[in-house]
Motif scaffolding. Structure first.
Motif, PDB file in Angstrom:
ATOM      1  N   PHE A  97       8.236   5.758  -1.944  1.00 11.31           N
ATOM      2  CA  PHE A  97       7.650   4.637  -1.207  1.00 11.31           C
ATOM      3  C   PHE A  97       8.075   4.670   0.258  1.00 11.31           C
ATOM      4  CE2 PHE A  97       8.347   3.278  -5.664  1.00 11.31           C
ATOM      5  CZ  PHE A  97       7.018   3.268  -6.053  1.00 11.31           C
ATOM      6  N   GLY A  98       8.494   5.844   0.709  1.00 17.71           N
ATOM      7  CA  GLY A  98       9.008   5.976   2.074  1.00 17.71           C
ATOM      8  C   GLY A  98       7.954   5.707   3.138  1.00 17.71           C
ATOM      9  N   PHE A  99       6.686   5.801   2.759  1.00 18.93           N
ATOM     10  CA  PHE A  99       5.628   5.615   3.733  1.00 18.93           C
ATOM     11  C   PHE A  99       4.839   4.326   3.448  1.00 18.93           C
ATOM     12  CE2 PHE A  99       1.692   7.118   5.932  1.00 18.93           C
ATOM     13  CZ  PHE A  99       2.283   7.239   7.172  1.00 18.93           C
ATOM     14  N   ALA A 100       5.283   3.603   2.419  1.00 13.96           N
ATOM     15  CA  ALA A 100       4.531   2.409   1.987  1.00 13.96           C
ATOM     16  C   ALA A 100       4.641   1.291   3.017  1.00 13.96           C
ATOM     17  CB  ALA A 100       5.073   1.923   0.648  1.00 13.96           C
ATOM     18  N   GLN A 101       3.628   0.424   2.997  1.00 17.80           N
ATOM     19  CA  GLN A 101       3.636  -0.728   3.907  1.00 17.80           C
ATOM     20  C   GLN A 101       3.201  -1.968   3.164  1.00 17.80           C
ATOM     21  OE1 GLN A 101       1.513  -0.790   7.548  1.00 17.80           O
ATOM     22  NE2 GLN A 101       2.835   0.714   8.530  1.00 17.80           N
ATOM     23  N   ILE A 150       0.876  -1.177   0.000  1.00 16.29           N
ATOM     24  CA  ILE A 150       0.000   0.000   0.000  1.00 16.29           C
ATOM     25  C   ILE A 150       0.908   1.220   0.000  1.00 16.29           C
ATOM     26  CG2 ILE A 150      -1.950   1.112   1.138  1.00 16.29           C
ATOM     27  CD1 ILE A 150      -2.386  -1.477   2.675  1.00 16.29           C
ATOM     28  N   HIS A 151       0.693   2.126  -0.937  1.00 12.28           N
ATOM     29  CA  HIS A 151       1.586   3.281  -1.067  1.00 12.28           C
ATOM     30  C   HIS A 151       1.438   4.229   0.116  1.00 12.28           C
ATOM     31  CE1 HIS A 151       3.298   7.034  -2.473  1.00 12.28           C
ATOM     32  NE2 HIS A 151       3.907   6.382  -3.437  1.00 12.28           N
ATOM     33  N   ARG A 152       0.216   4.564   0.444  1.00 18.21           N
ATOM     34  CA  ARG A 152      -0.181   5.385   1.596  1.00 18.21           C
ATOM     35  C   ARG A 152       0.186   6.872   1.495  1.00 18.21           C
ATOM     36  NH1 ARG A 152       0.495   3.316   7.315  1.00 18.21           N
ATOM     37  NH2 ARG A 152       2.701   3.700   6.984  1.00 18.21           N
ATOM     38  N   ASP A 153       0.826   7.291   0.406  1.00 23.19           N
ATOM     39  CA  ASP A 153       1.163   8.708   0.286  1.00 23.19           C
ATOM     40  C   ASP A 153       1.047   9.154  -1.173  1.00 23.19           C
ATOM     41  OD1 ASP A 153       1.957  11.203   1.076  1.00 23.19           O
ATOM     42  OD2 ASP A 153       4.094  10.731   1.219  1.00 23.19           O
ATOM     43  N   LEU A 154      -0.019   8.664  -1.825  1.00 20.38           N
ATOM     44  CA  LEU A 154      -0.183   9.020  -3.235  1.00 20.38           C
ATOM     45  C   LEU A 154      -0.681  10.455  -3.346  1.00 20.38           C
ATOM     46  CD1 LEU A 154       0.055   7.512  -6.025  1.00 20.38           C
ATOM     47  CD2 LEU A 154      -2.434   7.497  -6.003  1.00 20.38           C
ATOM     48  N   GLU A 155       0.040  11.264  -4.056  1.00 19.94           N
ATOM     49  CA  GLU A 155      -0.349  12.650  -4.325  1.00 19.94           C
ATOM     50  C   GLU A 155       0.451  13.125  -5.533  1.00 19.94           C
ATOM     51  OE1 GLU A 155       1.329  15.887  -2.868  1.00 19.94           O
ATOM     52  OE2 GLU A 155       2.592  15.049  -1.296  1.00 19.94           O
ATOM     53  N   PRO A 156       0.015  14.202  -6.199  1.00 27.09           N
ATOM     54  CA  PRO A 156       0.666  14.581  -7.470  1.00 27.09           C
ATOM     55  C   PRO A 156       2.156  14.897  -7.348  1.00 27.09           C
ATOM     56  CG  PRO A 156      -1.459  15.656  -7.263  1.00 27.09           C
ATOM     57  CD  PRO A 156      -1.191  15.002  -5.939  1.00 27.09           C
ATOM     58  N   ARG A 157       2.632  15.284  -6.167  1.00 25.09           N
ATOM     59  CA  ARG A 157       4.081  15.531  -6.002  1.00 25.09           C
ATOM     60  C   ARG A 157       4.874  14.231  -6.026  1.00 25.09           C
ATOM     61  NH1 ARG A 157       1.957  19.559  -2.918  1.00 25.09           N
ATOM     62  NH2 ARG A 157       2.786  21.642  -3.290  1.00 25.09           N
ATOM     63  N   ASN A 158       4.213  13.120  -5.753  1.00 28.57           N
ATOM     64  CA  ASN A 158       4.886  11.816  -5.760  1.00 28.57           C
ATOM     65  C   ASN A 158       4.630  11.048  -7.046  1.00 28.57           C
ATOM     66  OD1 ASN A 158       5.928  12.263  -3.256  1.00 28.57           O
ATOM     67  ND2 ASN A 158       4.230  11.265  -2.176  1.00 28.57           N
TER      68      ASN A 158
END
Ligand code: AMP
Length: 348
Positions: A180-184, A158-166
């Protein structure tokens, strides 16, 4: 004198013949070239992420531009998260819609991810430049994103930090999901993930509520990204406490411009469902939504769908040479498989 040597000498610690640097980075004749920090010439900063900064660099052995994510080993560094990011970056080798690592290694003081340089900037910048995207344009970015997300989820991530900057764009304008620094990783079909986090305005209601969740959270964030493509704005206010943001999501209906086609509007509405089980991506495959009825998925998979907008490519001053950051030497418990090289990168 050759130009490369001249520029390198601006930073004595970077010069391959400098014994101090060799000692500091434990570089010797047996270190393979892609894992030798002295073979990377840092050119400029590209951005800053959850763990460290990302620099544009030249891999001098091949004179190839790469992006280097530099993570300083610190007392409080969470090596589990770094290992998780490294594991996911290896998937980029088999899925073109994910940021791809060419090499991953560490020195005694730094962790380095050598990444394919996405030269077209971020989706955030693209939306800002065009104010909003039309249905056909948004369909292209959404289709590539759906394939990237489904690939991650297939591997239980799960990416958990999907946003246009990423969301990065390559030179041609194709999508690469990054950061993917916040992915789990979760166990299949379990609601194993916990924890509030991600960018304000993109967090799913279940994340704000701090209850266990799964890949549903990514489909919500994706819905926010699609809304942003359609309107240039966020559907819900990112301000206030988590509870206030949650109340806002529960009690307000986002504004949908009349110019949106019914399929485009419905696609967003199906993704932005507060109830997880009613959300597109959870109850049905997003690829089957009528918004994509004109899409040939084989063409998308092969990256043969032509990007509708040309990214802006900046000129690069190859002469700059920024030193790698100084940092204390630290022992880490990184597992043995951490070091990685993409074999096809060496073949090229
Ligand atoms: P990250 O830590 O992955 O979120 O990266 C932070 C920022 O660095 C991103 O928002 C991009 O602007 C930039 N960046 C990261 N990876 C790359 C890449 N492979 N190519 C170009 N820019 C990148």
């Amino acid at each position: 004198m050759d130009k490369k040597k001249k520029t390198r000498s601006r930073s004595p610690e970077e010069t391959p013949t400098d014994t101090r640097a060799q000692k500091r980075y434990r570089v010797d004749d047996t270190t393979p070239p892609p894992f030798n920090i002295n073979n990377y010439q840092l050119i400029k900063k590209l951005g800053k992420g959850s763990f460290g900064k990302v620099m544009l660099a030249s891999y001098t052995i091949k004179s190839q531009l790469v992006a280097v994510k530099i993570i300083k080993k610190k007392k409080k560094t969470d090596y589990h998260d770094i290992e998780m990011e490294a594991t996911i970056l290896r998937l980029g080798h088999t899925c073109p819609f994910l940021s791809r690592a060419y090499a991953i290694f560490q020195t005694e003081s730094l962790v380095l991810f050598i990444l394919e340089y996405a030269r077209g900037g971020t989706l955030h910048k693209l939306i800002k430049r065009h104010r909003y995207l039309n249905s056909q344009e948004a369909q292209f970015y959404s289709a590539e994103l759906v394939l990237g997300l489904r690939y991650l989820h297939k591997y239980g991530i799960i990416h958990r930090d999907l946003e246009p900057r990423n969301i990065l764009l390559d030179e041609e304008g194709h999508v690469q999901i990054a950061d993917f620094g916040f992915a789990q990783a979760r166990k299949f079909d379990s609601k194993a993930c916990h924890g509030t986090g991600g960018a304000s305005g993109y967090m799913a209601p279940e994340v704000l509520e701090d209850v266990p969740y799964n890949s549903s959270a990514d489909w919500w964030s994706f819905g926010v990204v699609v809304y942003e493509m359609a309107t240039g704005k966020l559907p819900f206010s990112p301000n206030g406490t988590f509870q206030e943001q949650l109340d806002n999501i529960t009690n307000t209906e986002p504004y949908y411009p009349e110019t949106l086609t019914p399929e485009f509007r419905d696609f967003i509405q199906q993704l932005l469902k507060t109830k997880v089980e009613h959300r597109l991506g959870v109850y049905a495959n997003a690829q089957d939504h009528p918004f994509f009825s004109s899409v040939n998925w084989e063409t998308v998979k092969e990256r043969s769908m032509v990007p509708p907008l040309k990214p802006r490519i900046k000129q690069i001053d190859m002469l700059s040479n920024i030193p790698f950051p100084e940092n204390k030497i630290r022992k880490t418990g990184m597992n043995k498989e951490f070091t990685y090289i993409d074999p096809s990168w060496l073949d090229k």
